[in-house]
Design a protein around this motif. Sequence first.
Motif, PDB file in Angstrom:
ATOM      1  N   UNK A 221     -24.486  -4.652   1.401  1.00 28.43           N
ATOM      2  CA  UNK A 221     -23.163  -4.750   2.020  1.00 28.43           C
ATOM      3  C   UNK A 221     -22.323  -5.859   1.395  1.00 28.43           C
ATOM      4  N   UNK A 222     -22.981  -6.882   0.866  1.00 25.48           N
ATOM      5  CA  UNK A 222     -22.236  -7.974   0.238  1.00 25.48           C
ATOM      6  C   UNK A 222     -21.511  -7.527  -1.031  1.00 25.48           C
ATOM      7  N   UNK A 223     -21.881  -6.358  -1.586  1.00 30.65           N
ATOM      8  CA  UNK A 223     -21.235  -5.863  -2.804  1.00 30.65           C
ATOM      9  C   UNK A 223     -19.960  -5.081  -2.521  1.00 30.65           C
ATOM     10  N   UNK A 224     -19.709  -4.724  -1.267  1.00 32.70           N
ATOM     11  CA  UNK A 224     -18.570  -3.871  -0.949  1.00 32.70           C
ATOM     12  C   UNK A 224     -17.253  -4.438  -1.492  1.00 32.70           C
ATOM     13  N   UNK A 225     -17.063  -5.733  -1.362  1.00 37.14           N
ATOM     14  CA  UNK A 225     -15.814  -6.342  -1.812  1.00 37.14           C
ATOM     15  C   UNK A 225     -15.671  -6.309  -3.323  1.00 37.14           C
ATOM     16  N   UNK A 226     -16.781  -6.104  -4.035  1.00 37.64           N
ATOM     17  CA  UNK A 226     -16.757  -6.100  -5.501  1.00 37.64           C
ATOM     18  C   UNK A 226     -16.595  -4.707  -6.091  1.00 37.64           C
ATOM     19  N   UNK A 227     -16.688  -3.679  -5.265  1.00 35.70           N
ATOM     20  CA  UNK A 227     -16.674  -2.314  -5.782  1.00 35.70           C
ATOM     21  C   UNK A 227     -15.250  -1.828  -6.026  1.00 35.70           C
ATOM     22  N   UNK A 228     -14.574  -2.517  -6.940  1.00 34.42           N
ATOM     23  CA  UNK A 228     -13.200  -2.186  -7.294  1.00 34.42           C
ATOM     24  C   UNK A 228     -13.223  -1.190  -8.452  1.00 34.42           C
ATOM     25  N   UNK A 229     -13.609   0.028  -8.150  1.00 33.95           N
ATOM     26  CA  UNK A 229     -13.706   1.092  -9.152  1.00 33.95           C
ATOM     27  C   UNK A 229     -13.619   2.431  -8.462  1.00 33.95           C
ATOM     28  N   UNK A 230     -13.306   3.494  -9.191  1.00 30.52           N
ATOM     29  CA  UNK A 230     -13.260   4.818  -8.564  1.00 30.52           C
ATOM     30  C   UNK A 230     -14.642   5.222  -8.063  1.00 30.52           C
ATOM     31  N   UNK A 231     -14.693   5.731  -6.841  1.00 28.19           N
ATOM     32  CA  UNK A 231     -15.960   6.131  -6.226  1.00 28.19           C
ATOM     33  C   UNK A 231     -15.819   7.518  -5.628  1.00 28.19           C
ATOM     34  N   UNK A 232     -16.827   8.329  -5.852  1.00 30.08           N
ATOM     35  CA  UNK A 232     -16.911   9.648  -5.230  1.00 30.08           C
ATOM     36  C   UNK A 232     -18.180   9.696  -4.395  1.00 30.08           C
ATOM     37  N   UNK A 233     -18.052  10.161  -3.153  1.00 27.67           N
ATOM     38  CA  UNK A 233     -19.186  10.289  -2.241  1.00 27.67           C
ATOM     39  C   UNK A 233     -19.468  11.767  -2.056  1.00 27.67           C
ATOM     40  N   UNK A 234     -20.717  12.178  -2.310  1.00 25.07           N
ATOM     41  CA  UNK A 234     -21.060  13.596  -2.286  1.00 25.07           C
ATOM     42  C   UNK A 234     -22.242  13.817  -1.345  1.00 25.07           C
ATOM     43  N   UNK A 235     -22.105  14.788  -0.446  1.00 22.30           N
ATOM     44  CA  UNK A 235     -23.157  15.082   0.527  1.00 22.30           C
ATOM     45  C   UNK A 235     -23.331  16.575   0.694  1.00 22.30           C
ATOM     46  N   UNK A 236     -24.513  16.954   1.179  1.00 17.80           N
ATOM     47  CA  UNK A 236     -24.794  18.332   1.521  1.00 17.80           C
ATOM     48  C   UNK A 236     -24.819  18.504   3.027  1.00 17.80           C
ATOM     49  N   UNK A 237     -24.175  19.540   3.524  1.00 18.20           N
ATOM     50  CA  UNK A 237     -24.095  19.752   4.959  1.00 18.20           C
ATOM     51  C   UNK A 237     -25.409  20.178   5.592  1.00 18.20           C
TER      52      UNK A 237
END
Length: 289
Positions: A221-237
Amino acid sequence: MAPEPCRSVRYSTVPAADGVPLNVVEVGSPSPSGAGVLLIHGSNQNHICWQRQIEGQLAEHLHIVALDLRGHGNSGKPWTRDSYDRTEIWADDIHRVLKATGLKRAVLVAWSFGGWIAMHYLRHFGLGQVAGLVLVASRAGLIPMPPPKGGSGSAMGGFLAGYHSDNLAAARSFTDGLVVDATDPDWQPAALTAALCVPPYVREAMRPPMLSEGQPLTTNADLLARLDLPIQLVFGGQDSLMDSLAVAAELAAVLPEAESRVHPDAGHAVFFDAAQDFNNDLLRFVRAN
């Protein structure tokens, strides 16, 4: 019908800092800019799980690199805990693979446990060589992890047993739960074989807590502030290992700028169950970043 194996697949061995040989697979033409994709598999699998990306048409458009993580597949399998229990080790493995394959603007595609590996890399090496991040059915330690959903997790103890019959039963239960149709000939027996290629001593050595610079690490969780990049979240229903809709919502709350996609008819291995849509989304994401 399974796709014909891509004849341009290239195999190499990249030595880790401690000498462990890392099995690396490449397909597609390297880009002069160093753009490309690094596929990071989950626990108890290897690069073969990405066959519908490596052997499909996606490789006509992208330089794709996949590796077998240490302890998995055709990579080396050291037997001491200190070969697995520090984030720095996993981060440096990824760094060396990126360097060896010329990926200077990589999109990291990280599945399940692979999300933790991607975070270890970003923790220690930053965003300099990363163009984007795709988390596939992975919390990546960015949100708390509840007990496993369904029956797949309950059989995991068999992975640590000394009897091969127990290992086999656990591997079958685990791999069957990763996809919607475990009878698909493209999935079995490759996934089962991959699971059995991880010895019990490796699984035992990989058990948490992970150490980062000598201190226990249970969250990213401490990395959240550093994740200044495009992110895609992918899941299966139809994910049998997690409540994918709930996890997608939790991650979207802490990563509000991320693009989120749920494939309703896919399981935990989204890239396999919904390969065509997954590949189209990945290609679009890479081209946009």
